[in-house]
Design a protein around this motif. Structure first.
Motif, short mmCIF file in Angstrom:
data_model
loop_
_atom_site.label_atom_id
_atom_site.label_comp_id
_atom_site.label_asym_id
_atom_site.label_seq_id
_atom_site.Cartn_x
_atom_site.Cartn_y
_atom_site.Cartn_z
N CYS A 157 -10.06 3.86 5.94
CA CYS A 157 -8.97 3.21 5.20
C CYS A 157 -9.55 2.27 4.15
N LEU A 158 -8.98 2.33 2.98
CA LEU A 158 -9.49 1.53 1.86
C LEU A 158 -8.90 0.12 1.84
N ASN A 159 -8.14 -0.24 2.85
CA ASN A 159 -7.56 -1.59 2.92
C ASN A 159 -6.81 -1.94 1.64
N CYS A 216 -1.39 8.53 0.70
CA CYS A 216 -2.59 7.72 0.91
C CYS A 216 -3.53 7.80 -0.30
N ARG A 217 -3.98 6.63 -0.75
CA ARG A 217 -4.84 6.58 -1.95
C ARG A 217 -6.24 7.13 -1.72
N ARG A 218 -6.62 7.26 -0.46
CA ARG A 218 -7.94 7.81 -0.18
C ARG A 218 -8.04 9.25 -0.69
N ILE A 220 -3.42 9.80 9.33
CA ILE A 220 -2.67 8.66 9.85
C ILE A 220 -1.91 8.97 11.14
N VAL A 236 0.68 0.32 8.15
CA VAL A 236 -0.33 1.34 8.44
C VAL A 236 -1.74 0.73 8.36
N ARG A 237 -1.98 0.08 7.24
CA ARG A 237 -3.28 -0.55 6.99
C ARG A 237 -3.65 -1.48 8.15
N PRO A 254 0.87 -1.18 0.00
CA PRO A 254 0.00 0.00 0.00
C PRO A 254 0.91 1.23 0.00
N PRO A 255 0.50 2.29 -0.66
CA PRO A 255 1.40 3.43 -0.79
C PRO A 255 1.82 4.04 0.55
N CYS A 256 0.94 3.95 1.55
CA CYS A 256 1.30 4.48 2.87
C CYS A 256 2.51 3.73 3.40
S1 SF4 Z 1 -6.37 3.98 2.27
FE1 SF4 Z 1 -5.43 2.89 4.00
S2 SF4 Z 1 -4.11 1.30 3.06
FE2 SF4 Z 1 -4.68 2.77 1.45
S3 SF4 Z 1 -2.98 4.23 1.39
FE3 SF4 Z 1 -4.53 5.11 2.76
S4 SF4 Z 1 -3.97 4.39 4.82
FE4 SF4 Z 1 -2.85 3.14 3.34
#
Ligand code: SF4
Ligand SMILES: Cc1cc2nc3c(=O)[nH]c(=O)nc-3n(C[C@H](O)[C@H](O)[C@H](O)COP(=O)(O)OP(=O)(O)OC[C@H]3O[C@@H](n4cnc5c(N)ncnc54)[C@H](O)[C@@H]3O)c2cc1C
Ligand code: SF4
Ligand code: SF4
Lengths: 223, 658
Positions: free
Chosen positions: B467-469, B59-61, B70, B18-19, B6-8
């Motif tokens: 979080c988008l997991n 973060c992709r969100r 975070i 993080v996830r 995950p990019p985080c």
């Molecule tokens: S949505 Fe969650 S897993 Fe995805 S980048 Fe953001 S913190 Fe990380």
């Protein structure tokens, strides 16, 4: 593909009423694709049967196995071990699979969980339609790609009949008149004149009427 | 092979999970969240306050609404985990000894790892306490020292020994340590503020950032006047300026070469400084400190034309005739830090032309075998977490060295999961980001008290649920896939692609698990759904007459009350829409008196779509129950209306069932 649907669970249970342990055999072929007899349904049916029998005070043990396809002899033997100590096998394959099992396990009680319905396909998620009459002598090139054998309620070869009303078949408002569909399609293709040619009576001996059918490909059969 | 992260996690120098810890917060398992944070970082509490969170920037969100908060969640987790934490596991003693010079985050991390590997790790620190810049330089309003204390105590508890008040190079040489120990790690950091060889800068009224901060942080009163100029455009300059404000300087002005949009300080540091009344004069370079009778009266500056040359190198040019003189009585230089090279004395270590330690940045080695480095002295200035990462690496390399392994700890290749496709992002329900609550600027600038107040529990759980997991989504078991198209037909985000067999592109999959509920071949698994966990939870009933409640994981705050009821087993799913018919049957088979499917209130579910499918599944389940002789009334689809309390509804149903 072959479209099948599960029988009522009470009917299935009745077929193995006196059994203590059964094998539920799913199939990874058509019935997986038409959502009726794949691994998931096999496990659901097994759990439901166990629950049902437990309720009735006659506990039933189950084992499950999903064959790649039950319509090939080579995919059956992996079940041998499981079959050995059960009282019956419930096949969730189409009728073909049930018979392959019955052939291999001669001394076992093999029963169908499915009603094998037709050759057809999906029209969306959860809906399927019959499309082919398996007549052994395809006429689709003459009928605009629409099968009169199975989609016309009367299997008329020179339709429509007088029962065609506003595009529907006289048997039900839900059923399209196949010959209306054929007419519309041929018109759209600019081939209406071809429909004026009278089709000779169909040779039904190539279909089921000629008795059980078999294909032997000399070019492929060894020795 | 390149690991897809995950990019985080990928952006974090220590690849923090993080996830994983966000999911733990979402299910209110704060101890586990803390454990996961600490698994890759021995400074969880400090970082929860000060990390510049590269994770958040990636973060992709952000493609949906806003990135996860975070660092605020990390802060919540370390606060909520409380005391009584798990002691670290340690390997059998190896009999090997390693000296670590410098007790900053880099050196302490290396020592901590080595101690857990069974080596004797001894840290030499010239200060009386441990922590490096955390102790001496970071303003206390941003980092309460109890946080440092907490982390340091846990590090020491893992077996790290500390010798404080020892100045290596003066009290003991590295050559001597090398004789006494099997290996030495140099983690002395960058502890000297840079000066400027310009007229007037030798005036004693010109201070250096680190000396100034150190004094202020230890309760001293640095001698500043009422009008302070801070030179520098980075985070340290902001810390200096904001500290000066808190010390009561009337006017504080930051002057820097960089234009506002390319200032190296993080945007929030600049904004918070401005809010506290700091003024900014970007795009001007210092020329001279003006004095009268030895007292500073102002700073002469020159307008900058460009900061970087065509190759992107730092090489400022000036407008020849544009000068500005800013009156002031104090000047503080915050233009960067360099190493204090006194540790090199009589060490036998090779130095470069500038007199700095010669190092290999990849293998962290020096000219002497068995002497390694870590932290900012080798990596240059950066966030503390980079020093921690380098400490881990140094420990791994030293461990290899001590074990005689020729193959040095190899670099693992990682790559971030790609951006969220637009068509998916559009369908993800919007959820506002929970920001860290802070004291108003007018209030916080009056003293050195911490001003970040921390998220409350409900806000934290809600935020973690955003979080988008990433990367925990659907995986297809190729030999089971019948290419039946079901997944494609049911996926609310239109993710699956069927080419020969199904594939779920990782960038798009939201890990809801709806496809798995309907896949006829059981060909889909999801880490996020944890099917095994679900089945074993149900099996744990073991015939006990109780109520099984299927609910969306964590985010359903209302269900907290339910899970504490006796005779209730809450089975959490990624979403209730991922519920599988077998699980309902299995619950009854394992003795459940009733089964509840806890639906979300309108608009509350974190996933889009799937409602109709769930309704049909429940309908089918009820019919099936009826035909096998179980009352369909024992299956309850609880869909609370506005204002209704699901816990109450479920408790009512429980009474009916038992
Ligand atoms: S949505 Fe969650 S897993 Fe995805 S980048 Fe953001 S913190 Fe990380
Ligand atoms: C003002 C300021 C604010 C910062 N804010 C942040 C922030 O908000 N977030 C963030 O992530 N990072 C921040 N940083 C950066 C962070 O502090 C550093 O990245 C980190 O401390 C570097 O760790 P290190 O172990 O390499 O060195 P240091 O932390 O510098 O530790 C080196 C240690 O070695 C000791 N030492 C040096 N020479 C000797 C010797 N000869 N003998 C014995 N001991 C010696 C020093 O006393 C010190 O304790 C900030 C830095 C500064 C200066
Ligand atoms: S639903 Fe399952 S079997 Fe069908 S295409 Fe998707 S993964 Fe394959
Ligand atoms: S249904 Fe959910 S888990 Fe399955 S592919 Fe779509 S987003 Fe992923």
């Amino acid at each position: 593909m072959i479209i099948a649907q599960q029988k009522n669970i009470q009917d299935i249970a009745a077929m193995v009423g006196d059994c203590k342990k059964v094998l539920l055999a799913g199939c990874g072929g058509c019935v997986t694709v038409c959502l009726s007899g794949g691994e998931k349904e096999t496990e659901i049916l097994a759990a439901a049967l166990r629950l049902m029998k437990k309720q009735a005070g006659q506990p039933l043990a189950t084992v499950t196995y999903t064959a790649t396809r039950q319509c090939e002899p080579e995919f059956i033997p992996p079940m041998d071990e499981l079959v050995r100590d059960v009282d019956a096998v419930i096949s969730l394959a189409c009728g073909v699979g049930v018979q392959y099992l019955a052939e291999r396990y001669k001394d076992k009680w093999i029963v169908p969980a499915m009603d094998t319905m037709f050759a057809g396909g999906a029209t969306g998620f959860g809906s399927w339609e019959e499309k082919c009459g398996l007549c052994g002598d395809c006429v689709l090139h003459r009928t605009g790609g629409i099968c009169p054998v199975i989609r016309c309620s009367k299997s008329i070869m020179n339709g429509p009949c007088g029962g065609s009303q506003h595009g529907k078949c006289e048997i039900s408002k839900e059923v399209d008149c196949a010959w209306q569909l054929i007419y519309d399609r041929m018109k759209a293709l600019g081939r209406l004149s071809e429909l004026t040619v009278i089709q000779p009576p169909k040779d039904w001996s190539k279909a089921r009427d000629g008795g059980p059918r078999r294909i032997l490909r000399e070019d492929l059969i060894k020795g | 092979m390149t690991e897809l992260l995950p990019p985080c996690t990928n952006a974090c120098p220590v690849n923090t999970d993080v996830r994983g810890y966000l999911a733990a917060i979402a299910r209110r398992d704060y101890k586990e969240a803390y454990r996961l944070i600490r698994a890759s970082n021995p400074f969880p509490s400090v970082c929860a306050w000060v990390c510049p969170h590269p994770c958040e920037d990636n973060c992709r969100r952000a493609g949906v609404d806003a990135p996860l908060s975070i660092r605020s969640l990390k802060r919540f987790a370390v606060d909520a985990a409380g005391a009584n934490r798990q002691p670290d596991e340690r390997a059998q003693p190896t009999g090997k000894k390693v000296a670590v010079v410098g007790a900053g985050p880099g050196g302490l991390t290396a020592a901590y790892d080595l101690a857990r590997l069974g080596h004797q790790a001894v840290v030499y620190e010239r200060n009386q306490s441990l922590g490096g810049h955390f102790l001496t330089s970071l303003p206390t309003y941003r980092l309460p020292r109890e946080m440092l204390q907490k982390d340091v105590e846990e590090i020491l508890a893992a077996g790290v020994q500390a010798r404080t008040g020892i100045n290596v190079g003066r009290d003991v040489t590295i050559a001597r340590l090398k004789e006494e120990y099997d290996a030495v790690i140099i983690g002395v950091g960058l502890s000297e503020s840079k000066g400027l060889p310009l007229p007037g800068f030798a005036n004693p009224g010109v201070m250096k950032a680190l000396t100034f901060l150190h004094e202020a942080n230890t309760g001293g009163k640095p001698a500043i006047g009422s009008s302070v100029i801070v030179i520098g455009g980075g985070d340290v300059a902001m810390d200096v300026a904001r500290t000066a404000v808190r010390l009561g300087a009337g006017a504080v002005t930051v002057v820097c070469l960089e234009f506002r949009d390319i200032m190296p300080a993080h945007s929030w540091e600049i904004e918070e400084a401005l809010a506290e009344g700091v003024s900014l004069i970007p795009g001007y370079g210092p020329v001279e400190v003006l004095t009268e009778d030895g007292a500073i009266t102002g700073l002469k500056t020159q307008k900058v034309k460009s900061v970087f040359d065509q190759e992107g190198r730092f090489n400022p040019t000036y407008e020849p005739t544009t000068f500005q003189t800013i009156p002031c009585d104090t000047v503080i230089l915050a233009i960067g830090q360099g190493a204090d090279n006194s540790f090199l004395y009589d060490s036998g270590l090779a130095v470069n032309a500038r007199g700095s330690l010669e190092t290999d940045r990849k293998y962290l080695s020096t000219s002497l075998s068995g002497v390694f480095t870590c932290g900012e002295v080798v990596t240059g200035p950066g966030p503390a977490i980079a020093a921690v990462a380098s400490g881990h690496r140094a420990a791994a390399l030293v461990n290899d060295y001590l074990n005689g392994n020729k193959t040095a700890a190899c670099e693992k290749e990682t790559q971030a999961i790609g951006a969220l496709p637009e068509k998916v992002a559009e369908r993800v329900p919007r959820r506002s980001r929970q920001e860290m609550p802070v004291l108003p600027a007018g209030e916080r600038k009056k003293n050195f008290k911490p001003y970040e107040l921390g998220l409350d529990e409900e806000a934290a759980v809600r935020e973690a649920g955003r979080c988008l997991n990433c990367g925990l989504g659907a995986q297809v078991i190729p030999e089971k896939c019948a290419a039946c198209l079901t997944c494609q037909r049911v996926c609310p985000y239109d993710v699956p692609v069927i080419e020969g067999m199904a594939g779920m592109p990782v960038e798009g999959c939201q890990a809801c698990g709806i496809c798995a509920a309907f896949c006829p071949g059981n060909a889909i698994t999801l880490e996020n759904l944890d099917e095994k966990g679900v089945t074993s939870a149900i099996a744990s009933l073991g015939g006990a007459k109780s109520l099984v409640v299927f609910a969306e994981r964590g985010t359903c705050a209302d269900l907290k009350k339910v899970s504490s009821l006796e005779n209730v087993l809450v089975v959490s799913l990624s979403t209730v829409r991922a519920l599988q018919l077998q699980w309902i049957l299995s619950a009854f088979e394992n003795g459940a008196a009733g089964v509840v499917v806890a639906g979300c209130r309108e608009g509350e579910c974190r996933y889009a779509g799937g409602d109709e499918l769930l309704k049909s599944l429940i309908g089918r389940a009820k019919n099936l129950l009826e035909s096998i002789g179980l009352s369909p009334g024992r299956l309850y689809y609880c869909l609370p209306e506005e204002g209704e309390d699901p816990a109450g509804l479920i408790a009512g149903f429980l009474k009916e069932c038992l």
